[in-house]
Design an enzyme around this catalytic site. Sequence first.
Site, PDB file in Angstrom:
ATOM      1  N   GLY A   1       0.811  -1.223   0.000  1.00 50.42           N
ATOM      2  CA  GLY A   1       0.000   0.000   0.000  1.00 50.42           C
ATOM      3  C   GLY A   1       0.837   1.262   0.000  1.00 50.42           C
TER       4      GLY A   1
ATOM      5  N   GLU B   1      -1.648   6.816   2.331  1.00 51.25           N
ATOM      6  CA  GLU B   1      -1.430   7.496   3.619  1.00 51.25           C
ATOM      7  C   GLU B   1       0.040   7.547   4.037  1.00 51.25           C
ATOM      8  OE1 GLU B   1      -5.274   5.806   5.883  1.00 51.25           O
ATOM      9  OE2 GLU B   1      -4.157   4.552   4.507  1.00 51.25           O
TER      10      GLU B   1
END
Lengths: 150, 304
Positions: free
Chosen positions: B260, B263
Amino acid sequence: MIINGKSYTKKIDPLLRLIDFIRDEAKLKGTKEGCGEGECGACTVIIDGRAVNSCLVLAASVNGKEITTIEGVSQGKLHPIQEAFIEVGAVQCGYCTPGMILSTKALLDKNIDATEEEIKESISGNLCRCTGYQIMIEGIKKAQDKLKKR
Amino acid sequence: MKRKGIGYASIFYGTGYGNGFPDESRATAELTKEGQIIISVGVSEVGQGGLSVMEQIAVETLKIKKDLIKLQYNNTSKMRDSGTAAASRQTYNTGNAVLDACRKLKDNMNKVKTNKNLENLYVQMKDCNIDTKTEGYFKATTSEVDLETGQGAPYWPYTFGVQKATVEVDDETGKVDIIEVTSAFDAGKIVNPITAQGQIIGGSTMGIGYAIMEEVNLNQGDIQNKNFSDYIIPTSKDIPKYHTYFIEDVEETGPYGAKGLGEPAMLPMAPAIINAIYDAIGVRIYEYPATCDRILLAIKNKNK
Protein backbone atom coordinates in the site's frame (compact mmCIF):
# COMPACT_ATOMS: atom_id res chain seq x y z
CA MET A 1 -21.84 37.44 -23.92
CA ILE A 2 -19.60 35.24 -26.03
CA ILE A 3 -18.54 31.92 -24.52
CA ASN A 4 -15.93 29.92 -26.47
CA GLY A 5 -16.79 31.88 -29.62
CA LYS A 6 -20.53 31.25 -29.35
CA SER A 7 -22.83 34.19 -28.68
CA TYR A 8 -25.43 33.94 -25.90
CA THR A 9 -28.27 36.44 -25.56
CA LYS A 10 -30.55 35.94 -22.61
CA LYS A 11 -32.69 37.83 -20.13
CA ILE A 12 -31.24 36.95 -16.74
CA ASP A 13 -31.59 37.72 -13.06
CA PRO A 14 -29.23 40.67 -12.40
CA LEU A 15 -27.81 38.74 -9.42
CA LEU A 16 -27.00 35.60 -11.41
CA ARG A 17 -23.34 34.66 -11.04
CA LEU A 18 -21.26 34.00 -14.13
CA ILE A 19 -20.52 30.40 -13.01
CA ASP A 20 -24.28 29.71 -12.84
CA PHE A 21 -24.78 31.18 -16.29
CA ILE A 22 -21.97 29.02 -17.67
CA ARG A 23 -23.15 25.82 -15.99
CA ASP A 24 -26.94 26.20 -16.03
CA GLU A 25 -27.73 28.46 -19.01
CA ALA A 26 -24.90 27.56 -21.40
CA LYS A 27 -24.87 24.00 -19.98
CA LEU A 28 -21.09 23.87 -19.91
CA LYS A 29 -20.32 21.69 -16.91
CA GLY A 30 -16.53 21.70 -17.19
CA THR A 31 -16.30 24.78 -14.97
CA LYS A 32 -16.35 23.51 -11.37
CA GLU A 33 -17.62 25.26 -8.30
CA GLY A 34 -15.39 24.70 -5.29
CA CYS A 35 -15.81 27.17 -2.44
CA GLY A 36 -18.12 29.64 -4.19
CA GLU A 37 -16.37 32.59 -2.58
CA GLY A 38 -13.27 33.22 -4.66
CA GLU A 39 -10.79 31.34 -2.50
CA CYS A 40 -10.08 28.08 -4.34
CA GLY A 41 -9.92 28.96 -8.06
CA ALA A 42 -11.75 25.81 -9.26
CA CYS A 43 -14.22 27.97 -11.24
CA THR A 44 -11.54 29.96 -13.07
CA VAL A 45 -12.45 31.12 -16.59
CA ILE A 46 -10.72 33.58 -18.92
CA ILE A 47 -12.50 36.89 -19.48
CA ASP A 48 -10.91 39.06 -22.18
CA GLY A 49 -7.52 37.43 -21.58
CA ARG A 50 -7.58 37.49 -17.77
CA ALA A 51 -8.04 34.49 -15.47
CA VAL A 52 -10.99 35.24 -13.18
CA ASN A 53 -12.99 33.35 -10.54
CA SER A 54 -16.39 33.02 -12.22
CA CYS A 55 -18.15 32.67 -8.85
CA LEU A 56 -17.26 36.28 -8.01
CA VAL A 57 -18.51 37.82 -11.25
CA LEU A 58 -22.10 38.73 -12.03
CA ALA A 59 -23.13 37.38 -15.39
CA ALA A 60 -24.74 40.71 -16.31
CA SER A 61 -21.44 42.53 -15.82
CA VAL A 62 -19.70 40.60 -18.62
CA ASN A 63 -22.24 41.61 -21.25
CA GLY A 64 -20.45 41.66 -24.62
CA LYS A 65 -17.23 40.19 -23.30
CA GLU A 66 -15.39 37.12 -24.50
CA ILE A 67 -15.19 34.20 -22.11
CA THR A 68 -13.15 31.02 -22.45
CA THR A 69 -14.07 27.98 -20.40
CA ILE A 70 -12.30 24.61 -20.35
CA GLU A 71 -14.56 23.45 -23.20
CA GLY A 72 -13.13 26.24 -25.38
CA VAL A 73 -9.50 25.35 -24.72
CA SER A 74 -9.48 22.25 -26.90
CA GLN A 75 -10.39 23.05 -30.48
CA GLY A 76 -11.14 19.67 -32.04
CA LYS A 77 -8.07 18.22 -30.40
CA LEU A 78 -6.44 18.71 -27.03
CA HIS A 79 -4.57 21.94 -26.35
CA PRO A 80 -0.79 21.52 -25.78
CA ILE A 81 -1.32 22.42 -22.11
CA GLN A 82 -3.82 19.57 -21.77
CA GLU A 83 -1.54 17.17 -23.64
CA ALA A 84 1.36 18.10 -21.37
CA PHE A 85 -0.74 17.66 -18.21
CA ILE A 86 -1.71 14.16 -19.31
CA GLU A 87 1.82 13.20 -20.38
CA VAL A 88 3.47 14.11 -17.08
CA GLY A 89 0.62 12.83 -14.89
CA ALA A 90 -0.44 16.22 -13.50
CA VAL A 91 -4.06 15.19 -12.94
CA GLN A 92 -5.18 13.20 -9.91
CA CYS A 93 -8.74 13.79 -8.70
CA GLY A 94 -9.18 16.41 -11.43
CA TYR A 95 -11.42 18.87 -9.64
CA CYS A 96 -8.94 21.75 -9.80
CA THR A 97 -7.70 20.84 -13.29
CA PRO A 98 -10.02 22.99 -15.48
CA GLY A 99 -9.22 26.08 -13.42
CA MET A 100 -5.54 25.21 -13.34
CA ILE A 101 -5.44 24.86 -17.14
CA LEU A 102 -7.23 28.18 -17.68
CA SER A 103 -4.90 30.02 -15.30
CA THR A 104 -1.99 28.47 -17.19
CA LYS A 105 -3.47 29.44 -20.56
CA ALA A 106 -4.01 33.04 -19.44
CA LEU A 107 -0.36 33.17 -18.38
CA LEU A 108 1.16 31.49 -21.44
CA ASP A 109 -0.99 33.46 -23.90
CA LYS A 110 0.66 36.60 -22.51
CA ASN A 111 4.08 35.27 -21.57
CA ILE A 112 5.25 32.05 -23.18
CA ASP A 113 8.67 32.41 -21.50
CA ALA A 114 7.28 32.62 -17.95
CA THR A 115 9.81 31.57 -15.31
CA GLU A 116 9.11 28.93 -12.66
CA GLU A 117 8.40 31.71 -10.14
CA GLU A 118 5.95 33.36 -12.54
CA ILE A 119 4.26 30.00 -13.15
CA LYS A 120 3.90 29.38 -9.40
CA GLU A 121 2.50 32.91 -8.94
CA SER A 122 -0.01 32.50 -11.76
CA ILE A 123 -1.49 29.27 -10.35
CA SER A 124 -1.23 30.29 -6.69
CA GLY A 125 -4.93 31.19 -6.72
CA ASN A 126 -5.85 27.64 -7.73
CA LEU A 127 -5.86 25.34 -4.72
CA CYS A 128 -5.05 21.67 -5.19
CA ARG A 129 -5.27 19.19 -2.34
CA CYS A 130 -3.94 16.04 -3.91
CA THR A 131 -1.14 16.58 -6.43
CA GLY A 132 1.26 18.78 -4.51
CA TYR A 133 1.59 21.08 -7.57
CA GLN A 134 5.10 20.03 -8.62
CA ILE A 135 4.01 17.75 -11.44
CA MET A 136 1.62 20.43 -12.69
CA ILE A 137 4.49 22.92 -12.80
CA GLU A 138 6.50 20.35 -14.78
CA GLY A 139 3.49 19.99 -17.08
CA ILE A 140 3.33 23.75 -17.61
CA LYS A 141 7.02 23.84 -18.51
CA LYS A 142 6.45 21.02 -20.98
CA ALA A 143 3.50 22.97 -22.44
CA GLN A 144 5.79 25.96 -22.92
CA ASP A 145 8.13 23.81 -25.03
CA LYS A 146 5.21 22.40 -27.03
CA LEU A 147 3.72 25.84 -27.69
CA LYS A 148 7.08 27.27 -28.77
CA LYS A 149 7.52 24.46 -31.29
CA ARG A 150 4.12 25.05 -32.90
CA MET B 1 17.91 36.17 10.48
CA LYS B 2 17.04 33.15 8.37
CA ARG B 3 18.46 29.92 9.76
CA LYS B 4 18.67 26.69 7.88
CA GLY B 5 17.91 23.29 9.37
CA ILE B 6 17.58 19.68 8.29
CA GLY B 7 15.28 17.10 9.87
CA TYR B 8 14.38 13.46 9.27
CA ALA B 9 11.50 11.24 10.25
CA SER B 10 10.63 7.66 9.39
CA ILE B 11 7.52 5.53 9.63
CA PHE B 12 6.14 2.09 9.06
CA TYR B 13 2.49 1.72 8.24
CA GLY B 14 0.26 -1.30 7.78
CA THR B 15 -1.69 -1.82 4.55
CA GLY B 16 -5.42 -2.44 4.94
CA TYR B 17 -8.01 -2.18 7.69
CA GLY B 18 -6.03 -4.46 9.98
CA ASN B 19 -6.64 -5.77 13.49
CA GLY B 20 -8.75 -8.68 12.27
CA PHE B 21 -11.38 -6.46 10.67
CA PRO B 22 -12.92 -8.20 7.63
CA ASP B 23 -10.89 -6.91 4.70
CA GLU B 24 -12.05 -8.49 1.45
CA SER B 25 -11.81 -7.66 -2.23
CA ARG B 26 -13.44 -9.28 -5.21
CA ALA B 27 -13.07 -9.09 -8.98
CA THR B 28 -14.42 -10.88 -12.01
CA ALA B 29 -12.66 -11.60 -15.29
CA GLU B 30 -14.78 -12.59 -18.26
CA LEU B 31 -14.01 -13.48 -21.85
CA THR B 32 -16.95 -12.35 -23.99
CA LYS B 33 -18.09 -13.83 -27.26
CA GLU B 34 -17.04 -10.59 -28.95
CA GLY B 35 -13.46 -11.44 -28.02
CA GLN B 36 -13.04 -8.91 -25.29
CA ILE B 37 -12.01 -9.43 -21.69
CA ILE B 38 -14.05 -7.56 -19.13
CA ILE B 39 -12.60 -7.05 -15.69
CA SER B 40 -15.31 -6.07 -13.22
CA VAL B 41 -13.87 -4.62 -10.07
CA GLY B 42 -15.31 -2.39 -7.37
CA VAL B 43 -12.22 -0.21 -7.04
CA SER B 44 -13.14 3.41 -6.28
CA GLU B 45 -11.08 5.82 -8.33
CA VAL B 46 -10.64 9.10 -6.50
CA GLY B 47 -7.58 10.22 -8.41
CA GLN B 48 -5.08 7.93 -6.71
CA GLY B 49 -4.68 5.83 -9.84
CA GLY B 50 -6.46 2.66 -8.72
CA LEU B 51 -7.96 1.98 -12.14
CA SER B 52 -4.62 2.21 -13.93
CA VAL B 53 -3.11 -0.20 -11.43
CA MET B 54 -5.92 -2.76 -11.84
CA GLU B 55 -5.66 -2.52 -15.62
CA GLN B 56 -1.90 -2.99 -15.51
CA ILE B 57 -2.22 -6.05 -13.26
CA ALA B 58 -4.83 -7.55 -15.61
CA VAL B 59 -2.75 -6.89 -18.74
CA GLU B 60 0.37 -8.31 -17.11
CA THR B 61 -1.39 -11.47 -15.91
CA LEU B 62 -3.39 -12.20 -19.06
CA LYS B 63 -0.54 -11.20 -21.40
CA ILE B 64 -3.08 -9.70 -23.74
CA LYS B 65 -3.13 -6.36 -25.56
CA LYS B 66 -4.46 -3.49 -23.45
CA ASP B 67 -7.19 -2.54 -25.97
CA LEU B 68 -8.76 -6.01 -25.65
CA ILE B 69 -9.31 -5.50 -21.93
CA LYS B 70 -12.17 -3.39 -20.63
CA LEU B 71 -12.40 -2.35 -17.03
CA GLN B 72 -15.87 -2.13 -15.54
CA TYR B 73 -16.00 -0.29 -12.23
CA ASN B 74 -18.02 1.90 -9.87
CA ASN B 75 -21.32 0.12 -10.50
CA THR B 76 -22.64 -1.94 -7.59
CA SER B 77 -25.31 -3.56 -9.77
CA LYS B 78 -22.66 -5.13 -11.98
CA MET B 79 -19.90 -6.15 -9.57
CA ARG B 80 -19.25 -7.28 -6.08
CA ASP B 81 -17.78 -5.29 -3.23
CA SER B 82 -14.10 -4.52 -3.02
CA GLY B 83 -14.22 -2.37 0.08
CA THR B 84 -13.30 1.27 0.36
CA ALA B 85 -10.55 3.28 -1.29
CA ALA B 86 -9.10 3.77 2.17
CA ALA B 87 -6.43 2.33 4.47
CA SER B 88 -4.01 2.39 1.48
CA ARG B 89 -5.48 -1.01 0.58
CA GLN B 90 -6.69 -0.99 -3.03
CA THR B 91 -3.45 -1.82 -4.87
CA TYR B 92 -2.58 -4.62 -2.45
CA ASN B 93 -6.00 -6.09 -1.60
CA THR B 94 -8.09 -5.43 -4.72
CA GLY B 95 -5.01 -5.84 -6.90
CA ASN B 96 -4.68 -9.35 -5.45
CA ALA B 97 -8.34 -10.07 -6.29
CA VAL B 98 -7.83 -8.92 -9.90
CA LEU B 99 -4.68 -11.04 -10.08
CA ASP B 100 -6.63 -14.06 -8.77
CA ALA B 101 -9.48 -13.62 -11.28
CA CYS B 102 -7.09 -13.10 -14.21
CA ARG B 103 -4.88 -16.07 -13.30
CA LYS B 104 -7.93 -18.34 -13.17
CA LEU B 105 -9.18 -17.05 -16.52
CA LYS B 106 -5.73 -17.42 -18.04
CA ASP B 107 -5.57 -21.05 -16.77
CA ASN B 108 -8.95 -21.74 -18.36
CA MET B 109 -7.89 -20.11 -21.61
CA ASN B 110 -4.73 -22.25 -21.66
CA LYS B 111 -6.81 -25.42 -21.49
CA VAL B 112 -7.76 -24.86 -25.12
CA LYS B 113 -5.08 -24.95 -27.75
CA THR B 114 -5.69 -22.34 -30.39
CA ASN B 115 -3.57 -19.82 -32.17
CA LYS B 116 -6.61 -17.98 -33.42
CA ASN B 117 -8.21 -14.90 -31.92
CA LEU B 118 -10.17 -14.49 -28.69
CA GLU B 119 -13.55 -14.91 -30.43
CA ASN B 120 -12.54 -18.41 -31.55
CA LEU B 121 -11.09 -19.14 -28.17
CA TYR B 122 -14.44 -18.25 -26.62
CA VAL B 123 -16.28 -20.68 -28.93
CA GLN B 124 -13.81 -23.47 -28.21
CA MET B 125 -13.96 -22.91 -24.46
CA LYS B 126 -17.76 -23.04 -24.58
CA ASP B 127 -17.60 -26.25 -26.63
CA CYS B 128 -15.34 -27.84 -24.02
CA ASN B 129 -17.51 -26.56 -21.16
CA ILE B 130 -14.74 -24.41 -19.71
CA ASP B 131 -15.72 -21.36 -17.69
CA THR B 132 -15.22 -18.09 -19.55
CA LYS B 133 -15.93 -16.12 -16.38
CA THR B 134 -13.80 -16.40 -13.27
CA GLU B 135 -14.14 -14.94 -9.80
CA GLY B 136 -11.18 -13.48 -7.95
CA TYR B 137 -11.05 -13.07 -4.21
CA PHE B 138 -8.61 -11.82 -1.63
CA LYS B 139 -8.91 -11.58 2.12
CA ALA B 140 -6.22 -9.98 4.23
CA THR B 141 -5.04 -12.20 7.06
CA THR B 142 -4.77 -10.11 10.18
CA SER B 143 -5.81 -10.73 13.74
CA GLU B 144 -6.82 -8.57 16.67
CA VAL B 145 -4.11 -7.86 19.17
CA ASP B 146 -4.73 -9.36 22.60
CA LEU B 147 -4.43 -6.41 24.93
CA GLU B 148 -3.41 -8.63 27.83
CA THR B 149 -0.60 -10.52 26.13
CA GLY B 150 0.26 -8.13 23.29
CA GLN B 151 0.06 -11.04 20.88
CA GLY B 152 -1.50 -10.87 17.43
CA ALA B 153 -0.76 -9.86 13.85
CA PRO B 154 -2.61 -6.56 13.41
CA TYR B 155 -1.35 -5.76 9.90
CA TRP B 156 0.32 -7.29 6.91
CA PRO B 157 2.24 -6.07 4.97
CA TYR B 158 3.96 -2.89 6.19
CA THR B 159 5.12 0.03 4.08
CA PHE B 160 8.27 1.81 5.22
CA GLY B 161 9.30 5.38 4.53
CA VAL B 162 11.69 8.14 5.49
CA GLN B 163 11.59 11.82 4.62
CA LYS B 164 14.17 14.54 4.89
CA ALA B 165 13.09 18.17 5.15
CA THR B 166 15.31 21.19 4.63
CA VAL B 167 13.80 24.35 6.08
CA GLU B 168 14.63 27.99 6.63
CA VAL B 169 13.30 29.57 9.80
CA ASP B 170 13.27 33.33 10.24
CA ASP B 171 14.05 33.77 13.95
CA GLU B 172 12.65 37.35 13.93
CA THR B 173 9.26 36.60 12.35
CA GLY B 174 8.91 32.87 13.09
CA LYS B 175 8.14 32.11 9.45
CA VAL B 176 9.13 28.67 8.17
CA ASP B 177 9.97 28.08 4.50
CA ILE B 178 10.27 24.50 3.29
CA ILE B 179 13.16 24.46 0.81
CA GLU B 180 13.60 20.84 -0.14
CA VAL B 181 11.97 17.51 0.65
CA THR B 182 13.45 14.11 -0.14
CA SER B 183 11.34 10.97 0.26
CA ALA B 184 12.37 7.34 0.13
CA PHE B 185 9.65 4.71 0.40
CA ASP B 186 9.49 0.95 0.36
CA ALA B 187 6.00 0.15 -0.91
CA GLY B 188 7.12 -3.07 -2.54
CA LYS B 189 7.19 -3.23 -6.31
CA ILE B 190 5.81 0.03 -7.70
CA VAL B 191 3.09 -0.86 -10.21
CA ASN B 192 2.73 2.63 -11.68
CA PRO B 193 5.70 4.96 -11.06
CA ILE B 194 3.87 8.12 -12.25
CA THR B 195 0.85 7.78 -9.97
CA ALA B 196 3.04 6.52 -7.10
CA GLN B 197 5.19 9.63 -7.36
CA GLY B 198 1.98 11.68 -7.43
CA GLN B 199 0.89 10.07 -4.17
CA ILE B 200 4.22 10.89 -2.52
CA ILE B 201 4.34 14.53 -3.63
CA GLY B 202 0.66 15.10 -2.86
CA GLY B 203 0.96 13.44 0.54
CA SER B 204 4.09 15.41 1.36
CA THR B 205 2.35 18.66 0.49
CA MET B 206 -0.52 17.75 2.78
CA GLY B 207 2.07 16.95 5.47
CA ILE B 208 3.56 20.43 5.02
CA GLY B 209 0.09 21.85 5.63
CA TYR B 210 -0.25 19.88 8.86
CA ALA B 211 3.26 20.88 9.97
CA ILE B 212 3.09 24.64 9.55
CA MET B 213 -0.38 25.82 8.45
CA GLU B 214 -3.48 23.78 9.07
CA GLU B 215 -5.39 24.03 12.31
CA VAL B 216 -9.07 23.56 13.08
CA ASN B 217 -10.08 26.22 15.60
CA LEU B 218 -13.01 25.07 17.68
CA ASN B 219 -15.23 27.15 19.89
CA GLN B 220 -17.72 25.04 21.83
CA GLY B 221 -17.70 22.50 19.05
CA ASP B 222 -18.15 25.04 16.29
CA ILE B 223 -15.36 25.35 13.72
CA GLN B 224 -14.21 28.95 13.59
CA ASN B 225 -12.20 28.77 10.38
CA LYS B 226 -14.47 27.20 7.81
CA ASN B 227 -13.10 28.87 4.69
CA PHE B 228 -9.95 28.54 2.62
CA SER B 229 -9.10 32.13 3.59
CA ASP B 230 -8.72 31.18 7.26
CA TYR B 231 -8.05 27.43 7.08
CA ILE B 232 -4.84 27.74 5.12
CA ILE B 233 -3.57 24.88 2.95
CA PRO B 234 -0.39 24.90 0.84
CA THR B 235 -0.50 26.71 -2.50
CA SER B 236 1.87 26.41 -5.45
CA LYS B 237 4.07 29.05 -3.78
CA ASP B 238 4.54 27.06 -0.57
CA ILE B 239 5.98 23.88 -2.02
CA PRO B 240 9.65 22.90 -1.92
CA LYS B 241 11.67 21.04 -4.48
CA TYR B 242 10.67 17.39 -4.16
CA HIS B 243 12.87 14.37 -4.74
CA THR B 244 11.25 10.93 -4.60
CA TYR B 245 12.90 7.51 -4.45
CA PHE B 246 11.38 4.03 -4.23
CA ILE B 247 13.08 1.05 -2.67
CA GLU B 248 11.31 -1.76 -4.46
CA ASP B 249 11.65 -4.59 -1.97
CA VAL B 250 9.24 -7.16 -3.41
CA GLU B 251 6.42 -8.20 -1.06
CA GLU B 252 5.71 -11.85 -1.73
CA THR B 253 2.02 -11.67 -0.80
CA GLY B 254 1.36 -8.57 -2.95
CA PRO B 255 0.24 -8.44 -6.58
CA TYR B 256 3.56 -8.50 -8.44
CA GLY B 257 5.17 -7.55 -5.14
CA ALA B 258 3.23 -4.37 -4.38
CA LYS B 259 2.21 -2.94 -1.00
CA GLY B 260 0.00 0.00 0.00
CA LEU B 261 1.05 3.59 -0.71
CA GLY B 262 -1.31 6.46 0.01
CA GLU B 263 -1.43 7.50 3.62
CA PRO B 264 2.21 6.52 4.29
CA ALA B 265 3.31 9.32 1.97
CA MET B 266 1.95 11.94 4.34
CA LEU B 267 3.09 10.59 7.70
CA PRO B 268 6.79 11.39 8.15
CA MET B 269 6.53 14.91 6.70
CA ALA B 270 5.32 16.88 9.72
CA PRO B 271 7.75 15.32 12.26
CA ALA B 272 10.62 15.74 9.77
CA ILE B 273 9.78 19.45 9.50
CA ILE B 274 9.52 19.83 13.28
CA ASN B 275 12.95 18.18 13.59
CA ALA B 276 14.33 20.53 10.92
CA ILE B 277 12.97 23.53 12.83
CA TYR B 278 14.79 22.24 15.94
CA ASP B 279 17.97 21.87 13.92
CA ALA B 280 17.59 25.44 12.63
CA ILE B 281 16.79 27.36 15.81
CA GLY B 282 17.14 24.91 18.69
CA VAL B 283 13.53 24.93 19.88
CA ARG B 284 11.13 22.01 20.12
CA ILE B 285 7.59 22.59 18.89
CA TYR B 286 5.17 20.27 20.70
CA GLU B 287 1.91 21.50 19.19
CA TYR B 288 1.01 21.40 15.48
CA PRO B 289 1.01 23.45 13.38
CA ALA B 290 4.31 25.28 13.87
CA THR B 291 2.87 28.71 13.11
CA CYS B 292 4.86 31.94 13.43
CA ASP B 293 3.38 32.77 16.83
CA ARG B 294 4.18 29.33 18.30
CA ILE B 295 7.75 29.52 17.02
CA LEU B 296 8.30 33.04 18.36
CA LEU B 297 6.86 31.99 21.73
CA ALA B 298 9.16 28.96 21.83
CA ILE B 299 12.18 31.17 21.03
CA LYS B 300 11.14 33.61 23.78
CA ASN B 301 10.74 30.81 26.35
CA LYS B 302 14.13 29.38 25.40
CA ASN B 303 15.86 32.73 25.87
CA LYS B 304 14.30 33.34 29.30
